[in-house]
Design a protein around this motif. Structure first.
Motif, PDB file in Angstrom:
ATOM      1  N   ASP A 223      41.031  63.727  35.450  1.00  0.00           N
ATOM      2  CA  ASP A 223      41.793  62.631  36.057  1.00  0.00           C
ATOM      3  C   ASP A 223      43.260  62.982  36.254  1.00  0.00           C
ATOM      4  O   ASP A 223      43.890  62.517  37.208  1.00  0.00           O
ATOM      5  N   GLU A 272      39.125  53.728  43.686  1.00  0.00           N
ATOM      6  CA  GLU A 272      39.841  54.983  43.891  1.00  0.00           C
ATOM      7  C   GLU A 272      41.334  54.774  44.098  1.00  0.00           C
ATOM      8  O   GLU A 272      42.160  55.555  43.614  1.00  0.00           O
ATOM      9  N   HIS A 275      42.847  53.944  40.657  1.00  0.00           N
ATOM     10  CA  HIS A 275      42.334  54.756  39.550  1.00  0.00           C
ATOM     11  C   HIS A 275      43.479  55.367  38.734  1.00  0.00           C
ATOM     12  O   HIS A 275      43.485  55.307  37.502  1.00  0.00           O
TER      13      HIS A 275
END
Length: 415
Positions: A223, A272, A275
């Motif tokens: 991430d 998304e 995120h």
């Protein structure tokens, strides 16, 4: 579950700049960072290497770090502080105080470590918890990779390039196996990535004749990649791969950097667009690095026109560097003239350098007269050239590899 953390790196505690210590500036930065921690209460603080400026830091530099960890834990007891060793650090030294660090919810990963003929992945995977002790993220910690520590383990680590790729693959695979759907993966590394913009104060990193690493090492499942080593805050290729940069300018080439700490919030369950969220907190500049460059004929007038106002604390006074051009020899009392023209008790004059007129016209700094001590790299290249050999990048890389190996041996002896 969302995780919020601060990404910072390259503190270089204990640095001396032209024989002036930077303790005052570092203290101001650490006090500012404590205020940010108190306000934001992040889950974690990541320090991506080069915590200290040298492998054997002065006691004052170590005291700065440990006092900061003590104060941070007092105002945010749930926050974890995760540190990795950079190429300026001794990995063994920063791990020696592990029992002390644990009392302040802090952990240092200085070396890779091996177990049963494989990399010790367990010590490199650190869980990050929320206030209720739920795991909200895993931090993959990769300190500065020294060739001697990562090669010769098995058939996958016969050379540095293979070993680096294998280590990343193994560590990311293990992280995937442990990760739950509502947990984030954060990779923290001290490395020079391809495409990163450098300054002149960074010690070259060479691992097995390959300096810059590829971002292809980072799997899409990661991430956020929290990088250390390059002092300029920057993204490398993608939004989530970043250098936070150093908190203060460590050379004049960094005087225009917007030094910052990056606040990152990751919500694995969000869409998304939401995120990953980033916020750069600009670090206040307490001491300026000022460079005057121009013709000798205008120099004294320019110096005299500098902003005035006395600064009582010597360590809070601004650093000043002067570079002038002239075709004629400078007056013998030039330094005295400059010091008399300077506004009193506001600046620390570090250096006066002459740049030859032709070099200025060609925008070539190779003719600059500078009495600063050479680095081992510059000394070697100078001797190589004096011996009549042509510049060769492969020779330079081989020398830096040997230099890196010698530094590793010194670290082990210190340990």
């Amino acid at each position: 579950m969302a995780v919020r953390f601060f990404h910072t790196s390259d503190w270089h505690l204990g640095q001396f700049f032209h024989n002036h210590d930077r303790d005052y500036e570092h203290t101001q930065f650490l006090n500012w960072l404590l205020a940010q921690i108190q306000q934001k209460q992040p889950n974690a603080l990541l320090i991506a290497g080069d915590i200290f400026d040298v492998v054997n830091p002065a006691s004052s530099a170590q005291k700065q770090l440990y006092q900061f960890l003590t104060d941070a834990h007092a105002i945010a007891p749930h926050m974890q502080t995760l540190m990795i060793a950079g190429n300026h650090d001794s990995g063994y030294r920063i791990e020696q105080v592990e029992p002390f660090l644990a009392k302040f919810n802090a952990k240092a990963v200085g070396i890779i470590g091996k177990q049963d003929g494989e990399f010790d992945l367990d010590r490199l995977l650190v869980p990050i918890y929320d206030a209720d002790k739920n795991i909200v993220a895993w931090c993959l910690t990769l300190p500065y990779l020294r060739s001697a520590e990562i090669t010769g383990l098995n058939e996958n680590t016969t050379n540095s390039q293979n070993a680096i790729a294998y280590l990343h693959q193994q560590l990311i695979a293990e992280a995937k196996a442990r990760k739950q759907p509502n947990q984030a993966l954060i990779l923290m590394s001290h490395a020079h990535m391809q495409g990163g913009e450098t300054s002149d104060s960074e010690r070259p990193i060479v691992i097995g004749n390959e300096e810059a690493l590829s971002t292809a090492l980072f799997d899409d499942v990661i991430d956020y990649v929290a990088l250390g080593h390059l002092h300029k805050p920057q993204k490398v290729g993608q939004e989530h791969i970043r250098y936070s940069g150093s908190p203060i300018p460590l050379s004049f080439s960094e005087r225009n950097y917007k030094h910052q700490v990056v606040e990152v919030t990751i919500d694995p369950e969000a869409d998304e667009q939401n995120h990953c969220q980033y916020q750069a907190h600009i670090i206040p500049r307490t001491v300026d690095l000022i460079r005057i460059r121009g013709p000798l004929s205008e120099l004294i007038t320019t110096v005299h026109a500098l902003p005035k106002g006395e600064i009582d604390n010597l360590n809070a006074r601004h650093f000043l560097e002067i570079e002038y051009t002239t075709d004629a020899p400078p007056p013998v009392d030039l330094r005295q003239q400059i010091e008399l023209a300077l506004p009193p008790n506001r600046y620390r004059l570090l250096r006066i350098a002459r740049i030859y007129q032709k070099a200025t016209e060609q925008n070539d700094e190779s003719h600059k007269v500078d009495l600063a001590p050479p680095t081992p790299e510059k000394l070697f290249l100078s001797l190589w050239e004096k011996m009549g050999y042509e510049q060769d990048e492969s020779v330079k890389r081989d020398f830096l590899t040997l230099l890196e190996a010698a530094q590793h041996d010194l670290d082990q002896k210190a340990h």
